[in-house]
Design a protein around this motif. Structure first.
Motif, PDB file in Angstrom:
ATOM      1  N   PRO A 182      26.474 155.769  49.796  1.00 51.01           N
ATOM      2  CA  PRO A 182      25.908 155.751  48.431  1.00 51.01           C
ATOM      3  C   PRO A 182      26.130 156.537  47.544  1.00 51.01           C
ATOM      4  O   PRO A 182      25.919 156.676  46.267  1.00 51.01           O
ATOM      5  CB  PRO A 182      24.339 155.897  48.820  1.00 51.01           C
ATOM      6  CG  PRO A 182      24.526 156.571  50.222  1.00 51.01           C
ATOM      7  CD  PRO A 182      25.668 156.172  50.798  1.00 51.01           C
ATOM      8  N   SER A 183      26.978 157.766  47.717  1.00 53.28           N
ATOM      9  CA  SER A 183      27.282 158.832  46.969  1.00 53.28           C
ATOM     10  C   SER A 183      28.159 159.980  47.795  1.00 53.28           C
ATOM     11  O   SER A 183      27.549 160.146  48.874  1.00 53.28           O
ATOM     12  CB  SER A 183      26.045 159.614  46.265  1.00 53.28           C
ATOM     13  OG  SER A 183      26.499 160.798  45.572  1.00 53.28           O
ATOM     14  N   ASP A 184      29.174 160.313  47.203  1.00 50.83           N
ATOM     15  CA  ASP A 184      29.990 161.498  48.035  1.00 50.83           C
ATOM     16  C   ASP A 184      29.290 162.827  47.956  1.00 50.83           C
ATOM     17  O   ASP A 184      29.686 163.603  48.797  1.00 50.83           O
ATOM     18  CB  ASP A 184      31.386 161.412  47.429  1.00 50.83           C
ATOM     19  CG  ASP A 184      31.534 161.894  45.839  1.00 50.83           C
ATOM     20  OD1 ASP A 184      30.418 162.157  45.517  1.00 50.83           O
ATOM     21  OD2 ASP A 184      32.587 162.153  45.601  1.00 50.83           O
ATOM     22  N   LYS A 185      28.160 162.885  47.262  1.00 47.24           N
ATOM     23  CA  LYS A 185      27.304 164.138  47.482  1.00 47.24           C
ATOM     24  C   LYS A 185      25.912 163.595  47.985  1.00 47.24           C
ATOM     25  O   LYS A 185      25.102 164.562  47.706  1.00 47.24           O
ATOM     26  CB  LYS A 185      27.304 164.828  45.827  1.00 47.24           C
ATOM     27  CG  LYS A 185      28.669 165.333  45.606  1.00 47.24           C
ATOM     28  CD  LYS A 185      28.393 166.215  44.657  1.00 47.24           C
ATOM     29  CE  LYS A 185      29.785 167.181  44.121  1.00 47.24           C
ATOM     30  NZ  LYS A 185      31.020 166.138  43.769  1.00 47.24           N
ATOM     31  N   SER A 186      25.675 162.728  48.632  1.00 52.42           N
ATOM     32  CA  SER A 186      24.631 162.234  49.202  1.00 52.42           C
ATOM     33  C   SER A 186      24.280 162.814  50.493  1.00 52.42           C
ATOM     34  O   SER A 186      25.224 163.373  51.207  1.00 52.42           O
ATOM     35  CB  SER A 186      24.246 160.730  49.210  1.00 52.42           C
ATOM     36  OG  SER A 186      25.237 160.232  50.413  1.00 52.42           O
ATOM     37  N   THR A 187      22.989 163.146  50.790  1.00 55.57           N
ATOM     38  CA  THR A 187      22.536 163.634  52.034  1.00 55.57           C
ATOM     39  C   THR A 187      23.077 162.977  53.186  1.00 55.57           C
ATOM     40  O   THR A 187      23.469 163.157  54.331  1.00 55.57           O
ATOM     41  CB  THR A 187      21.175 163.864  52.174  1.00 55.57           C
ATOM     42  OG1 THR A 187      20.566 164.906  51.155  1.00 55.57           O
ATOM     43  CG2 THR A 187      20.757 164.452  53.450  1.00 55.57           C
ATOM     44  N   ALA A 188      22.690 161.515  52.792  1.00 56.78           N
ATOM     45  CA  ALA A 188      23.483 160.574  54.040  1.00 56.78           C
ATOM     46  C   ALA A 188      24.824 160.691  54.357  1.00 56.78           C
ATOM     47  O   ALA A 188      25.178 161.000  55.432  1.00 56.78           O
ATOM     48  CB  ALA A 188      23.094 159.061  53.546  1.00 56.78           C
ATOM     49  N   TYR A 189      25.717 160.899  53.363  1.00 58.12           N
ATOM     50  CA  TYR A 189      27.045 161.254  53.658  1.00 58.12           C
ATOM     51  C   TYR A 189      27.337 162.711  54.337  1.00 58.12           C
ATOM     52  O   TYR A 189      28.228 162.590  55.186  1.00 58.12           O
ATOM     53  CB  TYR A 189      27.947 161.021  52.226  1.00 58.12           C
ATOM     54  CG  TYR A 189      29.509 161.307  52.514  1.00 58.12           C
ATOM     55  CD1 TYR A 189      30.125 160.348  53.398  1.00 58.12           C
ATOM     56  CD2 TYR A 189      30.105 161.955  51.606  1.00 58.12           C
ATOM     57  CE1 TYR A 189      31.378 160.702  53.705  1.00 58.12           C
ATOM     58  CE2 TYR A 189      31.645 162.186  51.705  1.00 58.12           C
ATOM     59  CZ  TYR A 189      32.282 161.524  52.766  1.00 58.12           C
ATOM     60  OH  TYR A 189      33.595 161.472  52.804  1.00 58.12           O
ATOM     61  N   LEU A 190      26.627 163.603  53.815  1.00 64.76           N
ATOM     62  CA  LEU A 190      26.550 164.809  54.693  1.00 64.76           C
ATOM     63  C   LEU A 190      26.307 164.993  56.014  1.00 64.76           C
ATOM     64  O   LEU A 190      27.104 165.419  56.866  1.00 64.76           O
ATOM     65  CB  LEU A 190      25.950 165.856  53.701  1.00 64.76           C
ATOM     66  CG  LEU A 190      26.172 167.444  54.238  1.00 64.76           C
ATOM     67  CD1 LEU A 190      27.326 167.726  54.004  1.00 64.76           C
ATOM     68  CD2 LEU A 190      25.158 168.122  53.446  1.00 64.76           C
ATOM     69  N   LEU A 191      25.560 164.143  56.075  1.00 63.70           N
ATOM     70  CA  LEU A 191      24.901 164.006  57.501  1.00 63.70           C
ATOM     71  C   LEU A 191      25.931 163.255  58.351  1.00 63.70           C
ATOM     72  O   LEU A 191      26.471 163.441  59.494  1.00 63.70           O
ATOM     73  CB  LEU A 191      23.576 163.205  57.890  1.00 63.70           C
ATOM     74  CG  LEU A 191      22.246 163.820  57.296  1.00 63.70           C
ATOM     75  CD1 LEU A 191      21.118 162.873  57.302  1.00 63.70           C
ATOM     76  CD2 LEU A 191      21.965 165.093  58.149  1.00 63.70           C
ATOM     77  N   PHE A 192      26.566 162.202  57.855  1.00 61.70           N
ATOM     78  CA  PHE A 192      27.476 161.487  58.593  1.00 61.70           C
ATOM     79  C   PHE A 192      28.756 162.157  58.789  1.00 61.70           C
ATOM     80  O   PHE A 192      29.321 162.297  59.778  1.00 61.70           O
ATOM     81  CB  PHE A 192      27.964 160.445  57.386  1.00 61.70           C
ATOM     82  CG  PHE A 192      29.312 159.634  57.874  1.00 61.70           C
ATOM     83  CD1 PHE A 192      29.430 158.793  59.242  1.00 61.70           C
ATOM     84  CD2 PHE A 192      30.618 159.931  57.283  1.00 61.70           C
ATOM     85  CE1 PHE A 192      30.450 158.179  59.489  1.00 61.70           C
ATOM     86  CE2 PHE A 192      31.586 159.172  57.784  1.00 61.70           C
ATOM     87  CZ  PHE A 192      31.717 158.255  59.059  1.00 61.70           C
ATOM     88  N   ARG A 193      29.160 163.166  57.888  1.00 62.78           N
ATOM     89  CA  ARG A 193      30.280 163.957  57.913  1.00 62.78           C
ATOM     90  C   ARG A 193      30.076 165.031  59.031  1.00 62.78           C
ATOM     91  O   ARG A 193      30.933 165.394  59.892  1.00 62.78           O
ATOM     92  CB  ARG A 193      30.730 164.798  56.614  1.00 62.78           C
ATOM     93  CG  ARG A 193      31.220 163.891  55.548  1.00 62.78           C
ATOM     94  CD  ARG A 193      31.284 164.528  54.485  1.00 62.78           C
ATOM     95  NE  ARG A 193      32.676 165.499  54.278  1.00 62.78           N
ATOM     96  CZ  ARG A 193      33.034 166.182  53.232  1.00 62.78           C
ATOM     97  NH1 ARG A 193      32.094 166.349  52.391  1.00 62.78           N
ATOM     98  NH2 ARG A 193      33.980 166.854  53.481  1.00 62.78           N
ATOM     99  N   LEU A 194      28.818 165.581  59.352  1.00 63.69           N
ATOM    100  CA  LEU A 194      28.641 166.552  60.316  1.00 63.69           C
ATOM    101  C   LEU A 194      28.539 165.782  61.466  1.00 63.69           C
ATOM    102  O   LEU A 194      28.955 166.286  62.646  1.00 63.69           O
ATOM    103  CB  LEU A 194      27.057 167.173  59.743  1.00 63.69           C
ATOM    104  CG  LEU A 194      26.903 168.043  58.711  1.00 63.69           C
ATOM    105  CD1 LEU A 194      25.596 168.363  58.422  1.00 63.69           C
ATOM    106  CD2 LEU A 194      27.734 169.468  59.080  1.00 63.69           C
TER     107      LEU A 194
END
Length: 278
Positions: free
Chosen positions: A101-113
């Protein structure tokens, strides 16, 4: 005052009284209903309205121009983003395309971690799209997988999709803290004490008389049922919406410190951040 937040039920529920002239001192509030990717982008560029709802993952990019409020946001347990697919084989992650939903979203950050921890050396291709378009895109096969937020956790089965991982569950088990999803920020120089008091007054009014708020919520609820909207509110509006408290602050610090250590976001000055807040 100009404010931007999403049309999602948790935001409209919290801000109903504030934006409809029911909170003293907030008689002229102009609202922009914006997707989280838009507000994250505006915050990173130091642009947009003076008050915005953004992802906590975008906070390090906005900290030089905005202050964080310790109310009005979205933290919680059992409410994290889901990674959805039509099938559950994860052996070929390097070939996958995932909608986020956004490359700066918490969702994406959690996914990367999570991806760094679970799939060392593997990096999936990512495409950004509005969160309401993600599940239909996965269903059609336009993308291999989708990272979804909000009410999608209640409706993804309707698209014939399977949950590969609940990143909120992973985060809670890994850290013991709630999931920091959305934050309210205000441009530096804003009277954050007054604004925080106004947000808490608005939220209290919604809790005390939720049926008065629901017509406004449903007006902006993007065709979801009232039952789903109420489930959304129950999940994302909680004690952390009223005040982060020490538990909420610890969760935010854990997320962004861990991400900074991995080189995924800029480092934060925590003493400067917390010392300014209401």
């Amino acid at each position: 005052m100009k404010i931007a937040f999403s049309p999602c039920p948790n935001d409209t529920f919290i801000f109903h009284s504030l934006v409809n002239g029911s909170v003293p001192g907030f008689d002229d509030v102009k609202v922009t209903y914006a997707d989280i990717d838009q507000t994250n982008g505006w915050a990173a560029e130091g642009e947009g309205p003076s008050v915005m709802k953004i992802s906590f993952a975008a906070l390090p990019y906005a900290a030089s121009d905005y202050d964080l409020l310790q109310c009005g946001g979205a933290l919680g347990r059992g409410c994290g983003p889901l990674l959805l697919m039509k099938q559950e084989d994860t052996s070929d992650w390097h070939e996958k395309t995932i909608a986020v939903p956004s490359d700066k979203s918490t969702a994406y950050l959690l996914f990367r971690l999570w991806q760094k921890q679970q799939f060392s050396g593997v990096k999936a291709a990512v495409t950004v799209m509005p969160f309401e378009d993600i599940m239909p895109a996965v269903e059609r096969g336009d993308v291999d997988a989708g990272l979804v937020i909000h009410e999608a956790r209640f409706t993804y089965q309707n698209f014939g999709l399977k949950k590969l991982v609940d990143l909120g569950d992973w985060w809670e088990q890994d850290t013991g803290t709630p999931i920091p999803l959305g934050a309210i920020i205000a441009k530096k120089g804003t009277d954050t004490d007054m604004l925080a008091a106004g947000i808490r007054t608005s939220l209290t009014a919604a809790w005390e008389n939720p049926e008065k708020v629901m017509p406004y919520v449903m007006e902006h609820a993007q065709e979801m049922s009232e039952e789903v909207a109420k489930s959304h509110i129950d999940l994302y509006v909680n004690e952390f919406s009223f005040a982060l408290g020490s538990t909420g602050r610890e969760a935010v610090e854990q997320l962004l410190t861990r991400a900074a250590d991995e080189g995924l976001v800029p480092e934060m000055n925590w003493d400067d951040l917390w010392n300014k807040q209401s």
